[in-house]
Write an enzyme that holds these catalytic residues in place. Structure first.
Site, mmCIF file in Angstrom:
data_model
loop_
_atom_site.group_PDB
_atom_site.id
_atom_site.type_symbol
_atom_site.label_atom_id
_atom_site.label_comp_id
_atom_site.label_asym_id
_atom_site.label_seq_id
_atom_site.Cartn_x
_atom_site.Cartn_y
_atom_site.Cartn_z
ATOM 1 N N ARG A 249 -2.696 20.143 37.282
ATOM 2 C CA ARG A 249 -2.192 19.821 38.732
ATOM 3 C C ARG A 249 -3.505 20.113 39.692
ATOM 4 O O ARG A 249 -3.571 19.417 40.818
ATOM 5 C CB ARG A 249 -1.119 20.858 39.229
ATOM 6 C CG ARG A 249 0.117 20.480 38.515
ATOM 7 C CD ARG A 249 1.346 21.284 39.287
ATOM 8 N NE ARG A 249 1.024 21.407 40.790
ATOM 9 C CZ ARG A 249 1.113 22.155 41.479
ATOM 10 N NH1 ARG A 249 1.519 23.303 41.174
ATOM 11 N NH2 ARG A 249 0.893 22.047 42.898
ATOM 12 N N ARG B 184 4.589 20.502 46.471
ATOM 13 C CA ARG B 184 4.974 20.915 47.590
ATOM 14 C C ARG B 184 3.977 19.948 48.664
ATOM 15 O O ARG B 184 4.598 19.814 49.885
ATOM 16 C CB ARG B 184 4.360 22.356 47.836
ATOM 17 C CG ARG B 184 4.348 22.672 49.218
ATOM 18 C CD ARG B 184 4.277 24.487 49.398
ATOM 19 N NE ARG B 184 4.012 24.651 50.569
ATOM 20 C CZ ARG B 184 5.152 24.921 51.337
ATOM 21 N NH1 ARG B 184 6.477 25.087 50.884
ATOM 22 N NH2 ARG B 184 4.945 25.620 52.750
ATOM 23 N N CYS C 74 4.351 25.138 43.141
ATOM 24 C CA CYS C 74 4.116 26.347 42.377
ATOM 25 C C CYS C 74 5.227 27.187 42.946
ATOM 26 O O CYS C 74 5.531 27.304 44.095
ATOM 27 C CB CYS C 74 2.693 26.776 42.689
ATOM 28 S SG CYS C 74 1.422 26.057 41.485
ATOM 29 N N ASP D 243 -6.093 31.350 46.456
ATOM 30 C CA ASP D 243 -6.175 30.473 45.399
ATOM 31 C C ASP D 243 -7.117 30.945 44.059
ATOM 32 O O ASP D 243 -7.063 30.659 43.137
ATOM 33 C CB ASP D 243 -6.652 29.232 45.708
ATOM 34 C CG ASP D 243 -5.552 28.453 46.207
ATOM 35 O OD1 ASP D 243 -4.083 29.002 46.028
ATOM 36 O OD2 ASP D 243 -5.464 27.396 46.875
ATOM 37 N N LYS E 192 -8.899 18.854 45.999
ATOM 38 C CA LYS E 192 -7.549 18.709 45.643
ATOM 39 C C LYS E 192 -6.787 18.720 47.220
ATOM 40 O O LYS E 192 -5.863 17.955 47.552
ATOM 41 C CB LYS E 192 -6.672 19.310 44.537
ATOM 42 C CG LYS E 192 -5.301 19.755 44.673
ATOM 43 C CD LYS E 192 -4.681 20.227 43.785
ATOM 44 C CE LYS E 192 -4.378 21.618 44.095
ATOM 45 N NZ LYS E 192 -2.917 21.846 44.848
ATOM 46 N N ASN E 193 -7.107 19.965 47.716
ATOM 47 C CA ASN E 193 -6.421 20.285 48.798
ATOM 48 C C ASN E 193 -6.714 19.667 50.071
ATOM 49 O O ASN E 193 -6.148 19.472 51.235
ATOM 50 C CB ASN E 193 -6.352 21.751 49.188
ATOM 51 C CG ASN E 193 -5.510 22.387 48.348
ATOM 52 O OD1 ASN E 193 -4.849 22.081 47.521
ATOM 53 N ND2 ASN E 193 -5.547 23.966 48.330
ATOM 54 N N ARG F 28 7.713 30.161 50.248
ATOM 55 C CA ARG F 28 7.010 28.749 50.930
ATOM 56 C C ARG F 28 7.778 28.021 51.876
ATOM 57 O O ARG F 28 8.027 26.788 51.452
ATOM 58 C CB ARG F 28 6.526 28.118 49.669
ATOM 59 C CG ARG F 28 5.342 28.793 48.887
ATOM 60 C CD ARG F 28 4.762 27.935 47.788
ATOM 61 N NE ARG F 28 3.352 27.864 48.511
ATOM 62 C CZ ARG F 28 2.630 27.001 47.858
ATOM 63 N NH1 ARG F 28 2.943 26.296 46.674
ATOM 64 N NH2 ARG F 28 1.404 26.594 48.433
ATOM 65 N N PRO F 29 8.336 28.598 52.826
ATOM 66 C CA PRO F 29 9.348 27.855 53.762
ATOM 67 C C PRO F 29 8.573 26.748 54.488
ATOM 68 O O PRO F 29 7.243 26.604 54.491
ATOM 69 C CB PRO F 29 9.910 28.773 54.580
ATOM 70 C CG PRO F 29 8.876 29.728 54.505
ATOM 71 C CD PRO F 29 8.387 30.125 53.262
ATOM 72 N N ASP G 195 9.434 26.388 57.752
ATOM 73 C CA ASP G 195 9.821 26.229 59.182
ATOM 74 C C ASP G 195 8.980 26.135 60.040
ATOM 75 O O ASP G 195 9.062 25.558 61.319
ATOM 76 C CB ASP G 195 10.372 27.791 59.320
ATOM 77 C CG ASP G 195 9.511 28.973 58.739
ATOM 78 O OD1 ASP G 195 8.724 28.738 57.859
ATOM 79 O OD2 ASP G 195 9.406 29.846 59.532
ATOM 80 N N LEU G 196 7.490 26.520 59.867
ATOM 81 C CA LEU G 196 6.634 26.358 60.962
ATOM 82 C C LEU G 196 6.323 24.684 61.264
ATOM 83 O O LEU G 196 5.940 24.346 62.221
ATOM 84 C CB LEU G 196 5.315 27.164 60.522
ATOM 85 C CG LEU G 196 5.303 28.679 60.289
ATOM 86 C CD1 LEU G 196 4.060 29.261 59.863
ATOM 87 C CD2 LEU G 196 5.718 29.283 61.666
#
Ligand code: UD1
Length: 419
Positions: free
Chosen positions: A397, A92, A116, A305, A22-23, A121-122, A124-125
């Site tokens: 998911r 996300r 999730c 995970d 998935k990832n 989980r910003p 900003d990066l």
């Protein structure tokens, strides 16, 4: 909506073929926007998050067709550079679209993504890196708008090796002018897979899988065909399922090196593991041994995970395990649910101390996020009596037909859909 009903106690015994990751699929699908051409992606699992990404691509103007495990994405007619809030909020990974849309069209407008609930989980990066590539970014009313007539290569040093930021910046840099160097990159195997996909369409990227990724900008991309790597997290989940039931499980279609940290911990827990060319055999023991220390870390460390599934395993070990979550701030939602089943877990900040008990008891529990949900299913497999895991949608998911795959190797599990 749905739930899983599990009668615990069966030892698992059999073979499971592991689907594509998935990832890997999600950033790769987003990257298909870049070439304005055809992408054929092979071994794409049937998952909720994949369906959402298909919906977003179609909204943008892509033509997407699916045959079994294969996806054809034609982004020739993509014109839209804006992803509406109702789609962004559904996962996300929608944030992955920023890099490719900006790279191809010079502008992008998205809302903050959902996903999730496992910490702030910003992004900003992601945004800092895009600014360094020359994007002008405005954050207003819950939307992020970025613009750059031509992105330019830059030296970017990530403050943290974020998987998503590394991927987003790689995608944005493919069509940028000049060379981009990303330092302190995440080293996850899915990043190498993305590099291979992008290079397949004509990008010039080196170094994925190491701390330094170098992207030489190109002006033209072509169509591409790519097979997605196997899902190491799904493979790890099935290995832990074998271990928690004291059974024997063979996971097929795996890249064993991707699971080194997990295999090391399962061996510490007393499991016998045999490594084949593209398969792994696990033979469990009863009771499982406690593991002194487990610490989640960016790859090649132990994956966050699999933290929840591993915690489930340790709840029935013969001693005490100290487990520290260093990647996400709020990833212990399974603890209360495991306690309902009789687990003995104490939490202090980001550390959980798990004292193994002889038996878990079946209970009504809720999957509060994807991996927490998987952990509860695993706990149900070993618990005495019946466990009901509410919230199948969270588990779907990331796991394709988990109930069928577990049933095929001996579990007593059914999924019941609610209307
Ligand atoms: C990806 C995986 C997810 C996995 C995670 C860590 C996908 C689709 N998801 O998520 O399954 O659990 O890697 O292995 O590939 N962070 C910031 N600012 C940012 C970005 C991240 O502070 O701009 C923080 C996050 O809050 C988190 C940590 O960095 O605490 C790791 O996040 P990241 O590596 O970005 O994970 P994701 O890409 O979201």
């Amino acid at each position: 909506m749905g739930r899983y009903i599990i009668k615990g106690g069966n030892k698992l015994d059999g073979k499971v073929r592991i689907n594509g990751a998935k990832n890997s699929c999600l950033p790769i699908m987003a990257a298909s926007v870049l070439n304005g051409s055809l992408s054929k992606i092979i071994d794409v699992p049937h998952l909720k998050d994949v369906s959402v990404m298909i919906e977003i691509l179609q909204y943008l103007g892509a033509t997407v067709t699916r045959t079994e495990q294969m996806l054809h994405i034609d982004t020739t007619n993509v014109k839209n550079y804006e992803v509406p809030e109702y789609l962004m909020r559904r996962m996300r990974s929608s944030i992955f679209l920023m890099g490719p849309i900006l790279g191809r069209f010079g502008k992008v407008r998205v809302s903050y993504p959902g996903g999730c609930d496992i910490g702030p989980r910003p992004v900003d990066l992601h945004l800092k890196g895009l600014r360094q590539l020359g994007a002008n970014i405005v954050e207003e009313h819950g939307y992020i708008e970025a613009e750059a007539s031509q992105l330019s290569g830059a030296e970017i040093h990530l403050d943290y090796p974020s998987v998503g930021a590394t991927e987003n910046l790689m995608m944005a840099a493919v069509l940028a002018k000049g060379t981009t160097v990303i330092q302190n990159s995440a080293k996850e195997p899915e990043i190498v897979d993305l590099q291979n996909f992008l290079n397949g369409m004509g990008a010039r990227i080196r170094g994925a899988g190491t701390e330094t990724i170098r992207i030489d900008g190109v002006t033209k991309l072509t169509s591409v065909e790519h097979t997605v790597i196997p899902d190491r997290i799904v493979a790890g989940t099935f290995l832990i399922a074998g271990a928690i039931t004291g059974g024997r499980v063979v996971v097929q279609n795996v890249i064993k090196e991707h699971l080194d940290a997990v295999i090391a911990k399962l061996r510490e827990a007393g499991c016998k593991i045999i490594l084949g060319e593209d398969y792994i055999i696990l033979e469990g023991i009863n009771p499982i041994k406690s593991i002194d220390v487990i610490r989640t870390l960016p790859y090649p460390g132990f994956p966050t995970d699999l933290q929840a599934p591993m915690m489930a395993l340790m709840t029935v070990s013969n001693g005490i395990t100290v487990l520290t979550e260093t990647v996400f701030e709020n990833r212990f939602k399974h603890v209360d649910e495991l306690r309902r089943m009789g687990a003995n877990i104490k939490v202090n900040g980001n550390t959980a101390v798990i004292e193994g008990v002889k038996k878990l008891n079946g209970a009504f529990v809720e999957a509060k996020d994807l991996r927490a949900g998987a952990a509860l299913i695993l706990a149900g497999l070993t618990a005495e009596g019946t466990t009901i895991v509410e919230g199948a949608h969270s588990i779907e998911r990331g796991y394709e037909q988990i109930e069928k795959k577990l049933k095929d190797i001996g579990a007593d599990i059914v999924k019941v859909d609610k209307h």
